[in-house]
Design an enzyme around this catalytic site. Structure first.
Site, PDB file in Angstrom:
ATOM      1  N   GLU A 109       0.754  -1.079  -0.003  1.00 51.17           N
ATOM      2  CA  GLU A 109      -0.174   0.106   0.072  1.00 51.17           C
ATOM      3  C   GLU A 109       0.922   1.250   0.051  1.00 51.17           C
ATOM      4  O   GLU A 109       2.099   1.149   0.157  1.00 51.17           O
ATOM      5  CB  GLU A 109      -0.929   0.076   1.233  1.00 51.17           C
ATOM      6  CG  GLU A 109      -2.290  -0.236   0.958  1.00 51.17           C
ATOM      7  CD  GLU A 109      -3.216   0.875   0.206  1.00 51.17           C
ATOM      8  OE1 GLU A 109      -2.616   1.703   0.082  1.00 51.17           O
ATOM      9  OE2 GLU A 109      -4.467   0.692   0.394  1.00 51.17           O
ATOM     10  N   ASN A 159      -9.440   5.528   2.763  1.00 51.18           N
ATOM     11  CA  ASN A 159      -8.632   5.106   2.023  1.00 51.18           C
ATOM     12  C   ASN A 159      -8.362   6.495   1.019  1.00 51.18           C
ATOM     13  O   ASN A 159      -8.038   7.466   1.651  1.00 51.18           O
ATOM     14  CB  ASN A 159      -9.169   4.012   0.938  1.00 51.18           C
ATOM     15  CG  ASN A 159      -8.424   2.633   0.981  1.00 51.18           C
ATOM     16  OD1 ASN A 159      -7.369   2.513   1.136  1.00 51.18           O
ATOM     17  ND2 ASN A 159      -9.205   1.496   1.372  1.00 51.18           N
ATOM     18  N   ASP A 185      -9.616   2.057  -3.820  1.00 49.69           N
ATOM     19  CA  ASP A 185      -8.957   2.143  -2.802  1.00 49.69           C
ATOM     20  C   ASP A 185      -7.973   3.208  -2.676  1.00 49.69           C
ATOM     21  O   ASP A 185      -8.392   4.241  -2.233  1.00 49.69           O
ATOM     22  CB  ASP A 185      -8.075   0.868  -3.112  1.00 49.69           C
ATOM     23  CG  ASP A 185      -7.373   0.285  -1.645  1.00 49.69           C
ATOM     24  OD1 ASP A 185      -6.850   1.163  -1.053  1.00 49.69           O
ATOM     25  OD2 ASP A 185      -7.545  -0.994  -1.709  1.00 49.69           O
ATOM     26  N   ARG A 223      -7.178   0.218  13.322  1.00 54.44           N
ATOM     27  CA  ARG A 223      -5.865   0.550  12.920  1.00 54.44           C
ATOM     28  C   ARG A 223      -5.828   1.677  11.989  1.00 54.44           C
ATOM     29  O   ARG A 223      -6.993   1.895  11.416  1.00 54.44           O
ATOM     30  CB  ARG A 223      -5.046  -0.641  12.309  1.00 54.44           C
ATOM     31  CG  ARG A 223      -5.549  -1.050  10.828  1.00 54.44           C
ATOM     32  CD  ARG A 223      -4.890  -2.045  10.269  1.00 54.44           C
ATOM     33  NE  ARG A 223      -5.237  -2.678   9.072  1.00 54.44           N
ATOM     34  CZ  ARG A 223      -5.470  -2.151   7.968  1.00 54.44           C
ATOM     35  NH1 ARG A 223      -4.771  -0.978   7.582  1.00 54.44           N
ATOM     36  NH2 ARG A 223      -5.748  -2.595   6.838  1.00 54.44           N
ATOM     37  N   ASN A 283      -5.123   3.269   8.284  1.00 51.59           N
ATOM     38  CA  ASN A 283      -4.822   2.752   6.770  1.00 51.59           C
ATOM     39  C   ASN A 283      -4.205   3.844   6.060  1.00 51.59           C
ATOM     40  O   ASN A 283      -3.011   4.298   6.502  1.00 51.59           O
ATOM     41  CB  ASN A 283      -6.326   2.303   6.347  1.00 51.59           C
ATOM     42  CG  ASN A 283      -6.145   1.455   5.176  1.00 51.59           C
ATOM     43  OD1 ASN A 283      -5.444   0.393   5.116  1.00 51.59           O
ATOM     44  ND2 ASN A 283      -7.120   1.519   4.103  1.00 51.59           N
TER      45      ASN A 283
END
Length: 292
Positions: free
Chosen positions: A18, A149, A199, A101, A103
């Site tokens: 990512e 995202n 995403d 968490r 991202n």
């Protein structure tokens, strides 16, 4: 677009690659593998690949003028020095939410670091989008987020584009650069079920958005003013996670992917899942990364 041919950058597959970041000063591409908590750096000129382990799940990094990184880890915001191998906590706005968490995250045009959270067990609406200001104070910008995202700011710094993946939408907010205030949310791009889930994303010099599609096998370039799809890059992995422009002239598109959650059969059918890809010489330039 001159080129849509992808190449594998190096022989390494992430579980959940990512957040690619191009470091123009060092001419290197950086990205994270979220689940094992790794920051990867690769130098295209020499072929050198380095891995730094942060000690916790690592959602996103952004480059600081000092050469250090601001990072959104499982337990909040940290400053990281890859050279000194240090991880220094700054603030954890979700210390009371241990099942969440961080991202994706990015710096805005004023150098503030924006990053969002999600539930590790994918509980709907458990996350939020936060802004870490230059004085290290933290504020909530968007609540009731499921999978925070992609982030991008328009070239005139008037708009924030944002993705909460399960909505299958890119939304825009009016954005005030002086304060970081956002308002007037509206949908600018709507995806269908067959597209997968939007995403990570990046913006190019024309103000067009490049959006990675999780379970969509591709990156697409969209016009956020009209919602029109302009181009697509088909890839050999279903779970495409994010992209950013790099290279000396910012015309190479680096693309991250994931193999986490694939069945055994899917893994066999996608041997390159989790790899870092690049499309060289796209003929379109990216925008230099904002930093604190």
């Amino acid at each position: 677009m001159n080129n849509t041919t992808w190449k594998v950058v190096l022989d390494h597959a992430c579980q959940l690659g990512e957040g690619p970041v191009w470091d123009a000063d060092q001419q290197r591409i950086l990205w994270v593998d979220i689940l094992p908590g790794e920051i990867h750096s690769f130098y295209p000129a020499s072929g050198e690949h380095r891995i730094f382990k942060t000690g916790q799940m690592t959602g996103a990094i952004a480059l600081l003028p000092s050469g250090n990184f601001i990072a959104a880890l499982q337990h909040g915001f940290h400053e990281i020095s890859l050279e000194n191998e240090t991880v220094v906590p700054i603030a954890d706005p979700e210390v009371h939410l241990p099942e969440n968490r961080f991202n994706d995250g990015k710096c805005d045009p004023a150098g503030r670091f924006w990053a969002g959270t999600m539930s590790i067990s994918d509980e709907p609406g458990a996350g939020a989008l936060y802004m870490l200001d230059n004085d290290q104070s933290v504020s909530i910008k968007v609540e009731n987020v499921t999978c925070s995202n992609g982030l991008a700011w328009s070239l005139d710094h008037q708009l924030l584009y944002y993705i909460d993946s399960p909505t299958r939408q890119v939304v825009a907010y009016d954005y005030a650069i002086t304060t970081g205030t956002i308002a007037n949310k509206r949908v600018v791009i709507q995806f269908e079920e067959e597209d997968g889930f939007p995403d990570g994303m990046t913006i190019d010099e024309k103000g067009m958005l490049w959006i990675a599609l999780w379970d969509g096998w591709k990156v697409i370039r969209c016009n956020p003013n009209t919602g029109e799809r302009l181009q697509q890059i088909d890839l050999p992995a279903a779970r495409i996670t994010s992209c950013t422009f790099g290279g000396e002239s910012l015309e190479d598109l680096y693309i991250t992917s994931a193999k986490t959650g694939l069945s055994q059969q899917e893994s066999q059918e996608q041997p390159l899942a989790g790899c870092l890809f690049v499309v060289r010489n796209t003929g379109i330039k990216g925008v230099r990364t904002h930093g604190l």
